[in-house]
Scaffold this motif. Structure first.
Motif, PDB file in Angstrom:
ATOM      1  N   VAL A  46       1.440  -0.837  -0.110  1.00 22.14           N
ATOM      2  CA  VAL A  46       0.104  -0.063  -0.315  1.00 22.14           C
ATOM      3  C   VAL A  46       0.452   1.473   0.244  1.00 22.14           C
ATOM      4  O   VAL A  46       1.675   1.380   0.848  1.00 22.14           O
ATOM      5  N   PRO A  47       0.856   2.087  -1.138  1.00 22.16           N
ATOM      6  CA  PRO A  47       1.709   3.349  -1.599  1.00 22.16           C
ATOM      7  C   PRO A  47       1.571   4.463   0.011  1.00 22.16           C
ATOM      8  O   PRO A  47       0.102   4.286   0.611  1.00 22.16           O
ATOM      9  N   GLY A  48       2.982   4.639   0.498  1.00 17.71           N
ATOM     10  CA  GLY A  48       2.296   5.569   1.649  1.00 17.71           C
ATOM     11  C   GLY A  48       2.605   4.973   3.243  1.00 17.71           C
ATOM     12  O   GLY A  48       2.418   5.915   4.209  1.00 17.71           O
ATOM     13  N   GLN A  49       2.916   3.282   3.352  1.00 15.28           N
ATOM     14  CA  GLN A  49       2.394   2.896   4.573  1.00 15.28           C
ATOM     15  C   GLN A  49       3.313   1.925   5.074  1.00 15.28           C
ATOM     16  O   GLN A  49       3.254   1.529   5.772  1.00 15.28           O
ATOM     17  N   ALA A 141       8.739   5.092  11.839  1.00  9.63           N
ATOM     18  CA  ALA A 141       8.336   5.225  10.629  1.00  9.63           C
ATOM     19  C   ALA A 141       6.753   4.460  10.364  1.00  9.63           C
ATOM     20  O   ALA A 141       6.623   3.173  11.436  1.00  9.63           O
ATOM     21  N   PRO A 142       6.054   4.459   9.137  1.00  6.66           N
ATOM     22  CA  PRO A 142       5.165   3.678   8.901  1.00  6.66           C
ATOM     23  C   PRO A 142       5.414   2.734   8.548  1.00  6.66           C
ATOM     24  O   PRO A 142       6.841   2.705   7.979  1.00  6.66           O
ATOM     25  N   VAL A 143       5.022   1.372   9.274  1.00  7.42           N
ATOM     26  CA  VAL A 143       4.860  -0.087   9.194  1.00  7.42           C
ATOM     27  C   VAL A 143       2.911  -0.611   8.148  1.00  7.42           C
ATOM     28  O   VAL A 143       2.355  -0.254   8.459  1.00  7.42           O
ATOM     29  N   ARG A 144       2.931  -1.899   7.998  1.00  5.86           N
ATOM     30  CA  ARG A 144       2.026  -2.250   7.282  1.00  5.86           C
ATOM     31  C   ARG A 144       1.697  -4.273   8.294  1.00  5.86           C
ATOM     32  O   ARG A 144       2.816  -4.393   8.183  1.00  5.86           O
ATOM     33  N   VAL A 145       0.702  -4.748   9.044  1.00  5.89           N
ATOM     34  CA  VAL A 145       0.487  -5.386   9.438  1.00  5.89           C
ATOM     35  C   VAL A 145      -0.489  -5.961   8.954  1.00  5.89           C
ATOM     36  O   VAL A 145      -1.747  -5.152   9.168  1.00  5.89           O
ATOM     37  N   GLY A 146      -0.049  -7.537   8.762  1.00  2.00           N
ATOM     38  CA  GLY A 146      -1.399  -7.662   7.661  1.00  2.00           C
ATOM     39  C   GLY A 146      -2.181  -6.637   6.532  1.00  2.00           C
ATOM     40  O   GLY A 146      -1.530  -6.250   5.426  1.00  2.00           O
ATOM     41  N   ASP A 147      -3.546  -6.608   6.717  1.00  4.98           N
ATOM     42  CA  ASP A 147      -3.796  -5.131   5.897  1.00  4.98           C
ATOM     43  C   ASP A 147      -4.601  -4.117   6.795  1.00  4.98           C
ATOM     44  O   ASP A 147      -5.307  -3.534   6.200  1.00  4.98           O
ATOM     45  N   ARG A 148      -3.326  -3.859   7.640  1.00  4.76           N
ATOM     46  CA  ARG A 148      -3.970  -2.463   8.831  1.00  4.76           C
ATOM     47  C   ARG A 148      -1.977  -1.936   8.703  1.00  4.76           C
ATOM     48  O   ARG A 148      -1.359  -2.049   8.791  1.00  4.76           O
TER      49      ARG A 148
END
Length: 209
Positions: A46-49, A141-148
């Motif tokens: 997901v861009p930016g995440q 920083a932002p990260v992604r966990v599953g769809d969140r």
């Protein structure tokens, strides 16, 4: 809102002291359970995440009493009952009788006026800096966990006379915030420790209620 921040910041920087002093007995490991409708793993970034945290493979699945979420810790880790943390898991010490050096815990709080993980993290960082002058941020920083979307904060701070590396993941589910905190001696391999905590954080999944 100030109440949960104060409790949360005190929790972070007192965990190792609590472990040494509490004398709690390890409680039995939780058995993996079959749970309904878990958040899916995204197929594309997901861009930016931020980067997607790859979940720990194997290990043992942890489930809280209400089954709200699951996460995975390495095989052989055990849990300790600590009243101020919902789940508190530790790596067995290298030498019997010594205090655990690597720990992971989860705190859950009701949120009000906090809309996203970045805001959640910024509030925690602000209050932490006001209370402890020894905090040094390594990354935030932002990260992604599953769809969140989530926010990862890696920093060092002094706990008593010990320099400690802290890893924190801020994530929101419904009207509740969850903070996964990892801690280890600051003298350890920073990259290896981050990779370990990333994999544990990446395994965090929420039940759709």
């Amino acid at each position: 809102m100030k109440r949960w921040i104060a409790v949360y910041v005190i929790l972070i920087l007192s965990l190792l002291t609590l472990l040494a002093a509490c004398g709690e007995e390890p409680r039995p490991r939780l058995d993996p359970r079959t749970l309904p409708t878990i958040t899916p793993t995204p197929v594309t970034p997901v861009p930016g995440q931020g980067e997607y945290l790859m979940p720990l493979q194997g290990g043992q699945t942890v489930v809280p009493d209400d089954g709200r979420y699951t996460f995975v810790v390495p095989t052989g880790w055990y849990s300790i009952d600590v009243s101020i943390a919902e789940e508190f898991w530790v790596e067995p010490p290298a030498v019997a009788g010594e205090d655990p050096q690597i720990t992971v815990n989860i705190v859950r709080e009701n949120l009000s006026g906090i809309e996203n993980p970045r805001q959640y993290a910024e509030i925690g960082q602000k209050h932490g800096a006001e209370m402890y002058s020894s905090i040094v941020t390594i990354s935030s920083a932002p990260v992604r966990v599953g769809d969140r979307p989530a926010w990862r904060w890696l920093f060092t701070a002094n706990v008593g006379a010990k320099g400690t590396l802290f890893y924190q993941l801020f994530i929101i589910d419904g009207r509740q915030g969850f903070v996964l905190t990892g801690s280890a001696p600051a003298t350890g391999d920073e990259r290896a420790l981050q990779a370990l905590f990333d994999s544990i954080a990446g395994s965090l999944q929420f039940v759709r209620g």
